[in-house]
Design an enzyme around this catalytic site. Sequence first.
Site, PDB file in Angstrom:
ATOM      1  N   GLU A 168      -7.449   0.185  -0.177  1.00 38.51           N
ATOM      2  CA  GLU A 168      -7.284   1.598   0.148  1.00 38.51           C
ATOM      3  C   GLU A 168      -7.712   2.493  -1.009  1.00 38.51           C
ATOM      4  O   GLU A 168      -8.360   3.522  -0.794  1.00 38.51           O
ATOM      5  CB  GLU A 168      -5.829   1.910   0.520  1.00 38.51           C
ATOM      6  CG  GLU A 168      -5.343   1.225   1.782  1.00 38.51           C
ATOM      7  CD  GLU A 168      -4.689  -0.127   1.528  1.00 38.51           C
ATOM      8  OE1 GLU A 168      -3.937  -0.576   2.399  1.00 38.51           O
ATOM      9  OE2 GLU A 168      -4.941  -0.741   0.461  1.00 38.51           O
ATOM     10  N   CYS A 211      -0.625   2.395  -2.456  1.00 42.58           N
ATOM     11  CA  CYS A 211      -1.682   2.847  -1.551  1.00 42.58           C
ATOM     12  C   CYS A 211      -1.171   3.874  -0.549  1.00 42.58           C
ATOM     13  O   CYS A 211      -1.890   4.811  -0.203  1.00 42.58           O
ATOM     14  CB  CYS A 211      -2.310   1.651  -0.851  1.00 42.58           C
ATOM     15  SG  CYS A 211      -3.222   0.582  -1.993  1.00 42.58           S
ATOM     16  N   HIS A 241      -6.877  -1.954  -5.166  1.00 36.43           N
ATOM     17  CA  HIS A 241      -6.602  -2.316  -3.774  1.00 36.43           C
ATOM     18  C   HIS A 241      -7.663  -1.711  -2.856  1.00 36.43           C
ATOM     19  O   HIS A 241      -8.366  -0.767  -3.225  1.00 36.43           O
ATOM     20  CB  HIS A 241      -5.222  -1.802  -3.365  1.00 36.43           C
ATOM     21  CG  HIS A 241      -4.102  -2.497  -4.076  1.00 36.43           C
ATOM     22  ND1 HIS A 241      -2.805  -2.429  -3.638  1.00 36.43           N
ATOM     23  CD2 HIS A 241      -4.070  -3.281  -5.191  1.00 36.43           C
ATOM     24  CE1 HIS A 241      -2.023  -3.123  -4.444  1.00 36.43           C
ATOM     25  NE2 HIS A 241      -2.770  -3.654  -5.398  1.00 36.43           N
ATOM     26  N   CYS A 288       0.683  -0.891   0.631  1.00 38.24           N
ATOM     27  CA  CYS A 288       1.757  -1.042  -0.339  1.00 38.24           C
ATOM     28  C   CYS A 288       2.202   0.364  -0.766  1.00 38.24           C
ATOM     29  O   CYS A 288       1.583   1.363  -0.408  1.00 38.24           O
ATOM     30  CB  CYS A 288       1.270  -1.840  -1.555  1.00 38.24           C
ATOM     31  SG  CYS A 288       0.071  -0.938  -2.585  1.00 38.24           S
TER      32      CYS A 288
END
Length: 169
Positions: free
Chosen positions: A70, A101, A68, A98
Site C-alpha cells: 500500500e 498502511c 509495504h 496493517c
Amino acid sequence: MEEPRPFITPPEADYRAENEFMQLAIDEARAGIYNGEGGPFGCVIVKEGRVVGRGHNRVLACRDSTHHGEIAAIRDAEARLGAYDLSGCEVYTTGEPCMMCLAACIWAGVSRINYGCTIADNSEIGFRDRLMDAMLVKRQNAADLLRELDRPACLELFREYASLGGKVY
C-alpha cells in the site's frame, strides 16, 4: 556492488479474482513473491476507473520494514498524479491493511479500501498484524472505509506464498 537479478515472471495461477482491479493487485503480489521481494501483499490504486498507482511488498528486497504494498502504491499514485491528496481514489489490496498502511491510506485521503484477506488471515500465514492491531489500532473506527472483496482468490495467493516457503517477518 551486487548485480541486479533478472526479473522472474510468475507461472500462470490456477485462480483468479472476480474484480479486475483485485486481480491486478494479486498480479503485483505474485511478481514480488516470485522475485523474492516480500510477502503476498500487492496493491493498486484506482481513480475514475483507471489504475493510477501500483506496488507490492518489497520489505525483503529493500531491507525496509515499511516498504509495504500500500505504501509503494500510494507513493506511485502521488508521483503519477503530481498530488499528495488521493481523494476520489480506491485502494485494492490483497490483505487487509496493517495499522501503518491503514493510517497512510487515511492520511492520503483515499475514499475506499478494498481488501482480500483479513488481518486474521495474515496471521494464519505467520504475519504479526493481529498482534499490532491489539496493541495500537481501533480498526472499527475505519469500518466505513474498509470493504472485503475477493477473499477466496486472495486466500489462494496466501496459500501459494506459504507453499513456496515464503519468509515471514
